[in-house]
Design a protein around this motif. Structure first.
Motif, short mmCIF file in Angstrom:
data_model
loop_
_atom_site.label_atom_id
_atom_site.label_comp_id
_atom_site.label_asym_id
_atom_site.label_seq_id
_atom_site.Cartn_x
_atom_site.Cartn_y
_atom_site.Cartn_z
N ASP A 172 44.73 32.81 35.41
CA ASP A 172 44.50 33.84 36.43
C ASP A 172 44.44 35.25 35.84
OD1 ASP A 172 44.53 31.94 38.53
OD2 ASP A 172 46.71 31.93 38.47
N SER A 173 43.95 35.37 34.62
CA SER A 173 43.94 36.68 33.96
C SER A 173 42.98 37.66 34.63
CB SER A 173 43.57 36.52 32.49
OG SER A 173 42.28 35.96 32.33
N ALA A 174 41.93 37.18 35.29
CA ALA A 174 41.00 38.10 35.95
C ALA A 174 41.73 38.90 37.04
CB ALA A 174 39.82 37.34 36.55
N VAL A 175 42.51 38.21 37.85
CA VAL A 175 43.29 38.90 38.88
C VAL A 175 44.29 39.85 38.26
CG1 VAL A 175 44.99 38.56 40.72
CG2 VAL A 175 43.00 37.06 40.57
N LEU A 176 44.95 39.40 37.20
CA LEU A 176 45.94 40.25 36.55
C LEU A 176 45.30 41.50 35.96
CD1 LEU A 176 48.05 37.52 34.73
CD2 LEU A 176 48.78 38.93 36.65
N HIS A 177 44.14 41.37 35.35
CA HIS A 177 43.49 42.54 34.76
C HIS A 177 43.07 43.54 35.84
CE1 HIS A 177 42.77 40.23 30.85
NE2 HIS A 177 43.56 41.24 30.58
N ARG A 178 42.56 43.04 36.96
CA ARG A 178 42.21 43.96 38.06
C ARG A 178 43.46 44.69 38.55
NH1 ARG A 178 39.21 39.30 39.71
NH2 ARG A 178 36.97 39.56 39.20
N THR A 179 44.54 43.95 38.68
CA THR A 179 45.80 44.55 39.14
C THR A 179 46.30 45.61 38.17
OG1 THR A 179 46.41 42.49 40.25
CG2 THR A 179 48.18 44.05 39.83
N LEU A 180 46.06 45.40 36.89
CA LEU A 180 46.50 46.35 35.86
C LEU A 180 45.57 47.54 35.69
CD1 LEU A 180 47.66 43.75 33.17
CD2 LEU A 180 49.15 45.30 34.47
N GLY A 181 44.48 47.57 36.46
CA GLY A 181 43.58 48.72 36.42
C GLY A 181 42.41 48.58 35.48
N PHE A 182 42.15 47.37 34.98
CA PHE A 182 40.98 47.14 34.14
C PHE A 182 39.74 47.09 35.02
CE2 PHE A 182 44.31 45.91 31.33
CZ PHE A 182 43.81 45.83 30.04
#
Length: 238
Positions: A172-182
């Motif tokens: 689920d890294s895509a969701v995590l990256h969006r959450t982190l501001g990527f």
């Protein structure tokens, strides 16, 4: 033009591409995994926006001779994707600090003005031109990432110079990256190019999709060899 130091984590061949079984035997899987890495590295080394490629892992099973353009560091223990990426980023930053001021003024270490990135090593349809377009789009954002073709994982993550960079590769890294501001780069590239950056290969279906896009030379040869091996095995069993 902003250029990047790219970190590429590489798994041991014996542990790579297990989800291609039982369609392919262990030797065929290892051959494809090796080829995916080589095509990905070739694309990165030939891209104009890539200044340095840092491989984290063992390349002894991939290459008889390591190109001088590659920096290879051992994977830290205990082994994990997160640890390998963190180690590669730390090495990239260390190398940047060690570079001397090219003007020679004061003899002090210069701060690197290159960006940092992490690129997965199983992108057999990637080309240097496609990677350059992706990194060009990334250069307009402090943090950016490319989701994989399924939209849940990540194939590329980048950070501008002097930007805190702690990418979140894994489930689920895509969701995590969006959450982190990527910033999500998937809409910033033409459709004909973006799939080449997004198409990692873990399954037979993904391999078929990558083949339709056009595989790099190493992957094309490895896939042909795998198919010959499979055909020979089936004929022998008949």
């Amino acid at each position: 033009m902003l250029t990047y130091d790219l970190v590429v984590p590489v798994k041991l061949l014996a542990e790579a591409k297990t989800r291609l079984a039982p369609s392919l035997d262990a030797a065929a899987r290892a051959g494809l995994a090796r080829a995916f890495v080589l095509d990905t590295l070739d694309a990165a080394l030939a891209a104009e926006r890539v200044a340095r490629v840092i491989v984290v892992g063992d390349l002894s099973g991939h290459l008889d001779e390591i190109p001088t353009e590659l920096v290879v560091v051992a994977e830290p223990e205990p082994r994990s994707l997160t640890a390998a990426i963190g180690h590669g980023i730390a090495e990239a930053r260390r190398l940047a600090v060690d570079e001397r001021d090219p003007t020679g003024v004061g003899g002090r270490a210069a701060r690197s003005h290159r960006g940092l990135g992490v690129l997965l090593g199983d992108l057999p349809a990637l080309t240097p031109q496609t990677l350059d377009v992706a990194l060009g789009a990334a250069s307009r954002h402090p943090l950016a990432f490319m989701p994989d073709a399924e939209g849940t994982g990540t194939t590329l993550a980048t950070a501008a110079a002097h930007t805190r960079f702690e990418p979140a590769f894994g489930p689920d890294s895509a969701v995590l990256h969006r959450t982190l501001g990527f910033h999500d780069l998937s809409h910033d590239l033409p459709a004909g190019l973006v799939e080449r950056v997004r198409r990692d290969v873990d399954t037979v279906e993904a391999l078929d999709a990558a083949e339709r896009l056009g595989l790099g030379p190493h992957s094309s040869a490895a896939l042909a060899a795998a198919r010959r091996r499979t055909d020979s095995t089936r004929k022998g069993a008949a």
